[in-house]
Design a protein around this motif. Structure first.
Motif, PDB file in Angstrom:
ATOM      1  N   ALA A  64     -42.269 -86.775 -18.930  1.00 28.25           N
ATOM      2  CA  ALA A  64     -41.090 -86.881 -18.867  1.00 28.25           C
ATOM      3  C   ALA A  64     -40.371 -86.051 -20.046  1.00 28.25           C
ATOM      4  CB  ALA A  64     -40.078 -88.127 -19.108  1.00 28.25           C
ATOM      5  N   PHE A  65     -38.761 -85.111 -20.021  1.00 27.44           N
ATOM      6  CA  PHE A  65     -38.761 -84.199 -21.106  1.00 27.44           C
ATOM      7  C   PHE A  65     -37.282 -84.258 -21.059  1.00 27.44           C
ATOM      8  CE2 PHE A  65     -42.168 -80.800 -19.654  1.00 27.44           C
ATOM      9  CZ  PHE A  65     -43.514 -81.517 -20.684  1.00 27.44           C
ATOM     10  N   SER A  66     -36.857 -83.931 -22.096  1.00 27.52           N
ATOM     11  CA  SER A  66     -35.461 -83.913 -22.512  1.00 27.52           C
ATOM     12  C   SER A  66     -34.793 -83.031 -23.184  1.00 27.52           C
ATOM     13  CB  SER A  66     -35.096 -85.633 -22.956  1.00 27.52           C
ATOM     14  OG  SER A  66     -33.991 -85.381 -23.411  1.00 27.52           O
ATOM     15  N   PHE A  67     -34.389 -82.267 -22.584  1.00 30.55           N
ATOM     16  CA  PHE A  67     -33.621 -81.092 -23.378  1.00 30.55           C
ATOM     17  C   PHE A  67     -31.982 -81.236 -23.797  1.00 30.55           C
ATOM     18  CE2 PHE A  67     -36.356 -79.517 -20.101  1.00 30.55           C
ATOM     19  CZ  PHE A  67     -37.857 -79.166 -21.089  1.00 30.55           C
ATOM     20  N   TYR A  68     -31.213 -81.742 -23.234  1.00 30.29           N
ATOM     21  CA  TYR A  68     -30.013 -81.533 -24.023  1.00 30.29           C
ATOM     22  C   TYR A  68     -29.869 -81.608 -25.472  1.00 30.29           C
ATOM     23  CZ  TYR A  68     -28.262 -80.790 -18.780  1.00 30.29           C
ATOM     24  OH  TYR A  68     -28.305 -80.598 -17.226  1.00 30.29           O
ATOM     25  N   LYS A  69     -30.331 -83.022 -26.017  1.00 25.57           N
ATOM     26  CA  LYS A  69     -30.377 -83.247 -27.433  1.00 25.57           C
ATOM     27  C   LYS A  69     -30.248 -81.756 -28.231  1.00 25.57           C
ATOM     28  CE  LYS A  69     -34.717 -85.290 -27.904  1.00 25.57           C
ATOM     29  NZ  LYS A  69     -35.279 -84.237 -28.369  1.00 25.57           N
ATOM     30  N   ASP A  70     -30.950 -81.067 -28.235  1.00 25.64           N
ATOM     31  CA  ASP A  70     -30.845 -80.100 -29.087  1.00 25.64           C
ATOM     32  C   ASP A  70     -30.415 -78.937 -28.911  1.00 25.64           C
ATOM     33  OD1 ASP A  70     -33.608 -81.080 -30.276  1.00 25.64           O
ATOM     34  OD2 ASP A  70     -34.745 -81.205 -28.402  1.00 25.64           O
ATOM     35  N   LEU A  71     -29.510 -77.963 -27.396  1.00 22.21           N
ATOM     36  CA  LEU A  71     -28.780 -77.704 -27.019  1.00 22.21           C
ATOM     37  C   LEU A  71     -27.610 -76.917 -28.172  1.00 22.21           C
ATOM     38  CD1 LEU A  71     -28.440 -77.354 -22.762  1.00 22.21           C
ATOM     39  CD2 LEU A  71     -30.045 -76.838 -24.707  1.00 22.21           C
ATOM     40  N   THR A  72     -27.342 -75.736 -28.485  1.00 23.18           N
ATOM     41  CA  THR A  72     -26.696 -75.481 -28.975  1.00 23.18           C
ATOM     42  C   THR A  72     -24.959 -75.031 -28.115  1.00 23.18           C
ATOM     43  OG1 THR A  72     -27.283 -73.105 -29.827  1.00 23.18           O
ATOM     44  CG2 THR A  72     -28.201 -74.456 -30.573  1.00 23.18           C
ATOM     45  N   LEU A  73     -24.076 -74.332 -29.118  1.00 26.23           N
ATOM     46  CA  LEU A  73     -23.515 -73.808 -28.325  1.00 26.23           C
ATOM     47  C   LEU A  73     -22.977 -72.872 -27.134  1.00 26.23           C
ATOM     48  CD1 LEU A  73     -20.024 -73.720 -30.724  1.00 26.23           C
ATOM     49  CD2 LEU A  73     -20.208 -76.186 -28.927  1.00 26.23           C
ATOM     50  N   ARG A  74     -24.273 -72.446 -27.548  1.00 21.19           N
ATOM     51  CA  ARG A  74     -24.961 -71.339 -26.471  1.00 21.19           C
ATOM     52  C   ARG A  74     -25.250 -71.389 -25.217  1.00 21.19           C
ATOM     53  NH1 ARG A  74     -30.473 -67.471 -28.834  1.00 21.19           N
ATOM     54  NH2 ARG A  74     -31.258 -69.784 -28.765  1.00 21.19           N
ATOM     55  N   GLY A  75     -26.660 -72.651 -25.354  1.00 21.08           N
ATOM     56  CA  GLY A  75     -26.771 -73.938 -24.076  1.00 21.08           C
ATOM     57  C   GLY A  75     -28.034 -73.194 -23.223  1.00 21.08           C
ATOM     58  N   ASP A  76     -28.993 -72.570 -24.274  1.00 22.95           N
ATOM     59  CA  ASP A  76     -29.457 -72.450 -24.012  1.00 22.95           C
ATOM     60  C   ASP A  76     -31.119 -73.197 -24.367  1.00 22.95           C
ATOM     61  OD1 ASP A  76     -32.015 -69.918 -23.766  1.00 22.95           O
ATOM     62  OD2 ASP A  76     -30.525 -68.505 -24.435  1.00 22.95           O
ATOM     63  N   LEU A  77     -32.115 -73.143 -23.020  1.00 18.14           N
ATOM     64  CA  LEU A  77     -32.802 -74.098 -23.401  1.00 18.14           C
ATOM     65  C   LEU A  77     -34.355 -73.045 -24.262  1.00 18.14           C
ATOM     66  CD1 LEU A  77     -33.590 -74.694 -19.483  1.00 18.14           C
ATOM     67  CD2 LEU A  77     -33.578 -76.293 -21.290  1.00 18.14           C
ATOM     68  N   ALA A  78     -33.800 -72.060 -24.838  1.00 21.72           N
ATOM     69  CA  ALA A  78     -34.666 -71.573 -25.997  1.00 21.72           C
ATOM     70  C   ALA A  78     -34.326 -72.551 -26.941  1.00 21.72           C
ATOM     71  CB  ALA A  78     -34.038 -70.365 -25.999  1.00 21.72           C
ATOM     72  N   ASP A  79     -33.490 -73.123 -26.878  1.00 25.50           N
ATOM     73  CA  ASP A  79     -33.118 -73.683 -28.268  1.00 25.50           C
ATOM     74  C   ASP A  79     -34.298 -75.136 -28.122  1.00 25.50           C
ATOM     75  OD1 ASP A  79     -31.004 -72.620 -29.844  1.00 25.50           O
ATOM     76  OD2 ASP A  79     -29.579 -72.971 -27.996  1.00 25.50           O
ATOM     77  N   ALA A  80     -34.611 -75.226 -26.839  1.00 30.29           N
ATOM     78  CA  ALA A  80     -35.621 -76.296 -26.962  1.00 30.29           C
ATOM     79  C   ALA A  80     -36.460 -76.633 -26.382  1.00 30.29           C
ATOM     80  CB  ALA A  80     -35.030 -77.649 -26.117  1.00 30.29           C
ATOM     81  N   ILE A  81     -36.619 -75.009 -26.159  1.00 31.10           N
ATOM     82  CA  ILE A  81     -38.909 -74.916 -25.898  1.00 31.10           C
ATOM     83  C   ILE A  81     -38.723 -73.628 -27.024  1.00 31.10           C
ATOM     84  CG2 ILE A  81     -39.941 -74.026 -23.849  1.00 31.10           C
ATOM     85  CD1 ILE A  81     -37.788 -75.888 -22.587  1.00 31.10           C
ATOM     86  N   ARG A  82     -39.308 -73.547 -27.474  1.00 34.16           N
ATOM     87  CA  ARG A  82     -40.244 -72.576 -28.494  1.00 34.16           C
ATOM     88  C   ARG A  82     -41.015 -72.231 -28.245  1.00 34.16           C
ATOM     89  NH1 ARG A  82     -35.736 -73.108 -31.710  1.00 34.16           N
ATOM     90  NH2 ARG A  82     -35.358 -75.206 -32.705  1.00 34.16           N
ATOM     91  N   PRO A  83     -41.373 -70.676 -28.449  1.00 35.51           N
ATOM     92  CA  PRO A  83     -41.989 -69.416 -28.507  1.00 35.51           C
ATOM     93  C   PRO A  83     -43.471 -69.976 -28.830  1.00 35.51           C
ATOM     94  CG  PRO A  83     -41.038 -68.330 -28.736  1.00 35.51           C
ATOM     95  CD  PRO A  83     -40.506 -69.659 -28.855  1.00 35.51           C
ATOM     96  N   GLU A  84     -44.873 -69.692 -28.368  1.00 35.67           N
ATOM     97  CA  GLU A  84     -45.819 -70.657 -28.729  1.00 35.67           C
ATOM     98  C   GLU A  84     -46.742 -69.297 -29.657  1.00 35.67           C
ATOM     99  OE1 GLU A  84     -49.746 -72.490 -26.943  1.00 35.67           O
ATOM    100  OE2 GLU A  84     -49.956 -70.472 -27.101  1.00 35.67           O
ATOM    101  N   GLY A  85     -46.054 -68.439 -29.098  1.00 37.43           N
ATOM    102  CA  GLY A  85     -46.552 -66.863 -30.259  1.00 37.43           C
ATOM    103  C   GLY A  85     -48.044 -65.878 -29.366  1.00 37.43           C
ATOM    104  N   ARG A  86     -48.488 -66.616 -28.123  1.00 41.95           N
ATOM    105  CA  ARG A  86     -48.757 -65.420 -27.232  1.00 41.95           C
ATOM    106  C   ARG A  86     -47.517 -64.960 -26.163  1.00 41.95           C
ATOM    107  NH1 ARG A  86     -53.618 -69.601 -24.322  1.00 41.95           N
ATOM    108  NH2 ARG A  86     -52.268 -70.753 -25.175  1.00 41.95           N
ATOM    109  N   PRO A  87     -47.990 -64.464 -24.604  1.00 43.18           N
ATOM    110  CA  PRO A  87     -46.826 -63.929 -24.596  1.00 43.18           C
ATOM    111  C   PRO A  87     -46.536 -64.995 -23.159  1.00 43.18           C
ATOM    112  CG  PRO A  87     -48.007 -61.810 -24.708  1.00 43.18           C
ATOM    113  CD  PRO A  87     -48.865 -63.084 -25.073  1.00 43.18           C
ATOM    114  N   LEU A  88     -45.594 -64.984 -22.658  1.00 39.05           N
ATOM    115  CA  LEU A  88     -44.375 -66.304 -21.761  1.00 39.05           C
ATOM    116  C   LEU A  88     -45.941 -67.273 -22.297  1.00 39.05           C
ATOM    117  CD1 LEU A  88     -46.140 -64.267 -18.157  1.00 39.05           C
ATOM    118  CD2 LEU A  88     -43.261 -63.769 -19.891  1.00 39.05           C
ATOM    119  N   HIS A  89     -46.283 -67.974 -23.187  1.00 37.92           N
ATOM    120  CA  HIS A  89     -46.238 -69.161 -23.797  1.00 37.92           C
ATOM    121  C   HIS A  89     -45.014 -70.134 -24.635  1.00 37.92           C
ATOM    122  CE1 HIS A  89     -50.485 -67.867 -22.329  1.00 37.92           C
ATOM    123  NE2 HIS A  89     -50.368 -69.993 -22.028  1.00 37.92           N
ATOM    124  N   PHE A  90     -45.186 -71.212 -23.975  1.00 36.87           N
ATOM    125  CA  PHE A  90     -44.627 -71.882 -24.986  1.00 36.87           C
ATOM    126  C   PHE A  90     -44.870 -73.389 -24.985  1.00 36.87           C
ATOM    127  CE2 PHE A  90     -42.661 -68.943 -22.443  1.00 36.87           C
ATOM    128  CZ  PHE A  90     -41.167 -68.511 -23.536  1.00 36.87           C
TER     129      PHE A  90
END
Length: 705
Positions: A578-604
């Motif tokens: 179960a994933f919840s993302f909306y509570k972490d969004l800023t005004l830009r509405g980008d999932l990047a605010d809720a899902i973080r890069p891990e450090g390797r290409p294409l990994h989060f």
């Protein structure tokens, strides 16, 4: 409803011996070939040897399969054919899987292997691969001749070539069912296709002679049968599966000009389904997926030679019945080899989805449809299936004894990819998949005035008719930045750049470093027309962004993408995460605010889990879909306590709100919440008290960009 067993679970069947030979009078000559019609396509492909892959993951996957092609003994492939023809097998063992001394599909893998070697040679021009290809063809010719001269029993026509006697074909004509027989014409197709590839890609003239004689044998068997008998044969589950017999016979006709070969292709009209699809009536539920997909590529080829519109209508409509309504996020289709109900995606997730053969054939169909109608919808799908299914289907480890490819690719929670598949159908198509990546990167218009850039794979195109060499540098699928450089030649040319449907984060196009004032619409082709010169550089940037795709039958079941790349959550859990993302969004509405890069290409990372690109093919258990859990209307740390109810289309309050992002300011955000909350009240989805609590939470959230 009874679900038939899949062929993957059933191994071993009948045994016997047989083969056949081309007569001198049946040899193909150039005058025959000149008689066949040239397809009236809007767009044409480039030959294999005019497109070379550059460095990157596609080339690395290809090289793994090239090592297998170079190393696997040809005599093991030939063992079942030689045994059937009464010839010395030279001590070689058959490959295994379904390719055994008594397997009722034996010989099919040999056809795929021919295509593998032909494609590998066309892409590399390695002399050793050409030698291997010629060795295979010569040996098959010897088997065909031995069976015709000494077969016991003798075949009904000297063109017969198979790794088992003609019995399976005879039994099919009396409607014998699977598994007493398997799919004799399916096997015939693989052998004929391999031979045509050996001829067209490898320049082997004998291969065309052998295939032409096989076409004569097919015509001799089927042309005498009543249409009703043929249609009943093709309706039989598995036993009546004929792969792309109509396609390969139409292609054979294009090479030989012999009307018998075109007539034989038309014997494979599966009329009930053909008519339904031509009228856009969807009858696919419960049908074997890969038994039917290649039929429609064959219908397109029949349209090329007959002009009968029902063939083209059926192929186009069939494609629309599969892509979207029956397609999982990776681009594959089917559950347990079967088509399920239209729109049934979430309801069918398990460990046996997306037979790899089916995607192989859907990509072929998409490509052929594009030749007739260069609609970017076809190439958008092609990119999805190639990147997220085919590229992901080859294990990322070397092997000289196994193709190391997938059969099913599960889409359910906590599943794992299983590789190997030596001797199976997906092992066969899998060998081909990874040695033809270059075949759809570039197309040209029929009149040679336009170059279509469909896929952004690092590659070099040589177009001798135009004196052009164009190099594409790209790290795809790692990012959306690529450069096309005119290394040789120039002149007036329409350069048509595909703007992917996922490219919603802005598109930048430059020529020689100068930004172009163009309108780039996602899901279209952008045309640059100029008098090109050697050294000209075209830059195209389509930044990736995180996005979700919802299952049509349950929008709470979702997949995550980064641009074109399917991301899977690595977890052994066997229930949906179960994933919840909306509570972490800023005004830009980008999932990047809720899902973080891990450090390797294409990994989060999200919710304590690693998200990895699916094309990295290993044994890690994964979740291609998750369950979206947004029970309450929450903005940042401001929880309204109001249930996040859904309207009739299953979209929730928060779904609809965040579709309107980005918001220019906090005030704009609050106003959007106020308006939507009013709509929800008018539709009976919120009470006035709940509306006020939602608006208050929005005001208290203090969201920033």
């Amino acid at each position: 409803m009874f679900q038939p067993p899949t062929r993957r679970r059933v191994l071993g069947m009948a045994a016997a011996t047989a083969a056949a030979v081309p007569l001198a009078s049946q040899m193909v000559t150039p005058s025959h070939a000149a008689a066949a019609a040239v397809p009236d396509w809007a767009v044409h492909p480039f030959p294999f040897d005019q497109v070379a892959l550059g460095e990157g993951v596609f080339r690395r996957k290809r090289d793994l399969m090239l090592d297998y092609a170079r190393s696997y003994p040809a005599d093991r492939i030939l063992a079942v054919f030689r045994a059937n023809a009464g010839l010395d097998t030279r001590g070689a063992r058959p490959p295994g899987g379904w390719e055994t001394t008594d397997g009722n599909l034996r010989g099919h893998y040999g056809g795929h292997f021919l295509s593998l070697i032909a494609q590998a040679y066309a892409g590399t021009r390695e002399a050793a691969l050409k030698t291997k290809l010629d060795h295979l063809v010569t040996a098959l010719g010897e088997c065909q001749q031995a069976f015709a001269e000494h077969g016991s029993p003798r075949p009904s026509h000297p063109g017969y070539l198979a790794a088992y006697p003609e019995t399976q074909f005879i039994l099919l004509e009396s409607y014998t069912t699977y598994p007493t027989i398997w799919a004799p014409y399916y096997t015939c197709h693989k052998i004929m296709r391999g031979l045509l590839d050996a001829h067209t890609l490898g320049g082997n003239q004998q291969a065309l002679m052998i295939a032409s004689a096989m076409g004569d044998w097919v015509h001799s068997r089927l042309s005498r049968l009543p249409k009703a008998q043929l249609e009943r044969m093709w309706s039989i589950y598995i036993a009546g599966e004929y792969g792309g017999m109509n396609e390969v016979l139409a292609d054979l006709y294009a090479l030989t000009g012999r009307q018998e070969h075109l007539a034989a292709a038309r014997c494979f009209d599966n009329t009930a389904l053909l008519d339904a699809c031509s009228q856009d009536r969807d009858l696919l539920d419960g049908r074997h997926a890969n038994q039917h997909i290649p039929q429609f590529t064959g219908y397109l080829r029949l349209f090329d030679h007959t002009g009968e519109s029902r063939y083209a209508d059926a192929a186009r409509n069939f494609w629309g019945m599969v892509v979207g309504p029956r397609t999982y996020s990776l681009g594959g289709t089917g559950q347990g080899e079967m088509f399920r109900a239209r729109g049934a995606v979430a309801a069918t997730l398990g460990d046996n989805n997306a037979e790899t053969c089916a995607t192989y054939n859907m990509l072929k169909l998409s490509r052929q449809l594009f030749f007739h109608d260069p609609d970017p919808t076809y190439t958008d799908y092609y990119e999805r299936g190639l990147t997220n299914h085919i590229l992901a289907s080859r294990r990322d480890t070397p092997s000289n004894t196994s193709p190391e490819v997938t059969y099913f690719v599960g889409m359910g929670p906590g599943v794992v990819r299983e590789y190997d598949n030596t001797g199976t159908c997906c092992g066969g198509t899998g060998m081909e998949n990874h040695t033809k990546y270059q075949d759809s990167i570039y197309f040209r218009s029929a009149d040679g005035t336009a170059l279509y850039v469909n896929l952004y794979l690092a590659s070099t195109l040589r177009w001798p008719e135009r004196g052009l060499v164009v190099e594409q540098t790209s790290a795809y699928p790692n990012d959306g930045v690529r450069t096309l450089t005119f290394r040789e030649g120039g002149g007036s040319l329409d350069l048509k750049l595909r703007i992917p449907s996922w490219a919603t984060a802005g598109v930048t196009v430059t020529v020689n470093g100068v930004r172009q004032r163009v309108t780039a619409v996602p899901g279209s082709y952008l045309t640059l027309n100029r008098d090109w010169r050697t050294g000209d550089r075209v830059g195209l940037s389509t930044p990736y962004r995180l996005r979700i795709e919802r299952a049509s039958d349950d929008p709470t079941v979702q997949s995550l993408f980064y641009g074109p790349v399917l991301l899977v959550a690595q977890s052994p859990a066997t229930s949906f995460r179960a994933f919840s993302f909306y509570k972490d969004l800023t005004l830009r509405g980008d999932l990047a605010d809720a899902i973080r890069p891990e450090g390797r290409p294409l990994h989060f990372t999200t919710h304590g889990l690693t998200l990895a690109p699916f094309h990295l093919a290993d044994d890690t258990r994964y979740h291609a879909y998750f369950k979206r859990a947004e029970p309450l209307i929450v903005f940042g740390r401001a929880d309204s306590g109001v249930p996040n109810r859904a309207r009739g289309d299953a979209l929730t309050f928060l779904d609809v709100l965040w579709q309107r992002a980005p918001f220019a300011s906090s005030g704009d955000f609050v106003q959007a919440v106020r308006v939507l909350a009013g709509t929800w009240v008018s539709e009976g989805l919120l009470s006035t008290a709940e509306r006020d609590r939602v608006i208050t939470a929005a005001q208290n959230a203090g969201l920033r960009r």
